[in-house]
Design a protein around this motif. Structure first.
Motif, PDB file in Angstrom:
ATOM      1  N   ASN A   2       0.216 -65.519 -39.637  1.00  0.00           N
ATOM      2  CA  ASN A   2       1.626 -65.065 -39.120  1.00  0.00           C
ATOM      3  C   ASN A   2       2.572 -65.729 -40.003  1.00  0.00           C
ATOM      4  N   ASP A   9       4.834 -68.455 -35.907  1.00  0.00           N
ATOM      5  CA  ASP A   9       5.003 -67.272 -36.171  1.00  0.00           C
ATOM      6  C   ASP A   9       6.600 -67.190 -36.777  1.00  0.00           C
ATOM      7  N   THR A  31       4.497 -60.409 -40.779  1.00  0.00           N
ATOM      8  CA  THR A  31       5.931 -61.234 -40.196  1.00  0.00           C
ATOM      9  C   THR A  31       6.697 -61.788 -41.511  1.00  0.00           C
TER      10      THR A  31
END
Ligand code: BMA
Length: 318
Positions: free
Chosen positions: A36, A96, A276
């Motif tokens: 991520n 993230d 992401t």
């Protein structure tokens, strides 16, 4: 020659043949998973700010960089944003990140894992060595957030994904406004989770930061399908109005990217692609999307921006 129907039926993203590009082995012996990543261009290279999860379960953010965005990755475990356990909002880690470049400053919006749950934090940096923390933007339970790179009539805009405590309610993507990056309001739902058997029923969340195009803000979002053997995380696209990003102009009915490769179907959390970050090539069309695969490794896939825009279909008013 391909017809538009053929085009619609094939996923538009082509996985890099060298995937996964970054694995835990690149990040050191204590790292269980690396996934991520936020993505941006920095000093002529592609820079990822990747989430590493160590064997205590804590996550930190470290830098990886490559000249061509595909190969020759240099992973710098000491460079990045390390969770500060003395800060309540990072007590159990940082996760993230999404990166938005505004002027010469990189705005990193990330999930803080606090004792009260997941919340949204902001840090800024100019060099990815030192970060200035700006604290909590949204209280729990909220994650999957990114800033737009422009102001709208003097206000900042944040896409984010709060979750209701009430069982049975869906989790949607919201947009909130702020005059100063500190106080947020005028929140409203922008992208609804669909209902029933849809691939993106009941839970959706923002992927990379919104990308400005001539026809609107391109948004990539993940949808979660709950099955008897766990959740499947796939990605779809939507287009938001350039001037009024609360207006959805179009949205794909189908997912455009889903777990298929062995490294996406096997890992700590099987059946997950979680984009992401994305980086647009100098040709203005080659879009590289960076994603976590099975919450274990990082992959990259490439698509034509023109083709993605053709795939975004008129939105269902529901
Ligand atoms: C989401 C987030 C991500 C994770 C994904 C799949 O809720 O927590 O960090 O990659 O689930 O497990």
């Amino acid at each position: 020659m391909k017809t538009p129907v053929d085009e619609e039926q094939q996923e538009p993203f082509v996985r890099f043949e060298g995937n996964p590009i970054i694995t835990p082995a690149h990040a050191g012996p204590k790292v269980n998973a690396i996934f991520n990543p936020g993505a941006t261009l920095f000093q002529g290279e592609t820079l990822l700010l990747a989430r590493t999860e160590d064997r205590s379960g804590m996550s930190n953010l470290i830098v990886a960089r490559s000249a061509d965005g595909l190969t020759g990755w240099t992973v710098e475990p000491r460079r990045g944003l390390r969770a500060d356990p003395d800060r309540f909002e990072e007590r159990w880690g940082v996760e993230d990140p999404r990166i938005t470049l505004i002027d010469d400053t990189y705005y990193v919006v990330y999930t803080g894992y606090s004792e009260g749950g997941a919340l949204i934090c902001l840090a800024t940096t100019k060099d990815f060595n030192t970060f200035e923390r700006h604290g909590v933007l949204m209280p729990p339970e909220d994650k999957d957030a990114a800033l737009f790179p422009v102001h709208f009539e003097g206000r900042w805009a944040l896409l984010h994904r709060p979750v209701s405590m009430q069982p049975g309610l869906s989790a949607h993507v919201w947009l909130s406004w702020s005059p100063d990056l500190r106080y947020w309001g005028d929140a409203r739902i922008v992208l609804h989770a669909r209902r029933g058997g849809a691939w993106d029923a009941n839970k959706v969340g923002l992927g990379p930061p919104p990308l400005k195009t001539d026809v609107g803000w391109l948004v990539c979002y993940h949808g979660v399908r709950v099955t008897a053997s766990g959740s499947i995380y796939r990605a779809g696209l939507a287009l938001l109005d350039l001037e009024d990003p609360c207006t959805v102009l179009a949205r794909t009915d189908n997912w455009v990217f889903g777990p298929q490769a062995p490294y996406e179907r096997t890992g700590d959390v099987p059946g997950v692609v979680f984009p992401t970050g994305w980086v647009l090539g100098q040709d203005g069309d080659t879009l590289r999307i960076y994603y976590g695969a099975a919450d274990t490794v990082i992959g990259v896939a490439t698509a034509s921006l023109r083709r993605l825009l053709r795939l975004v279909e008129p939105a269902d008013p529901d």
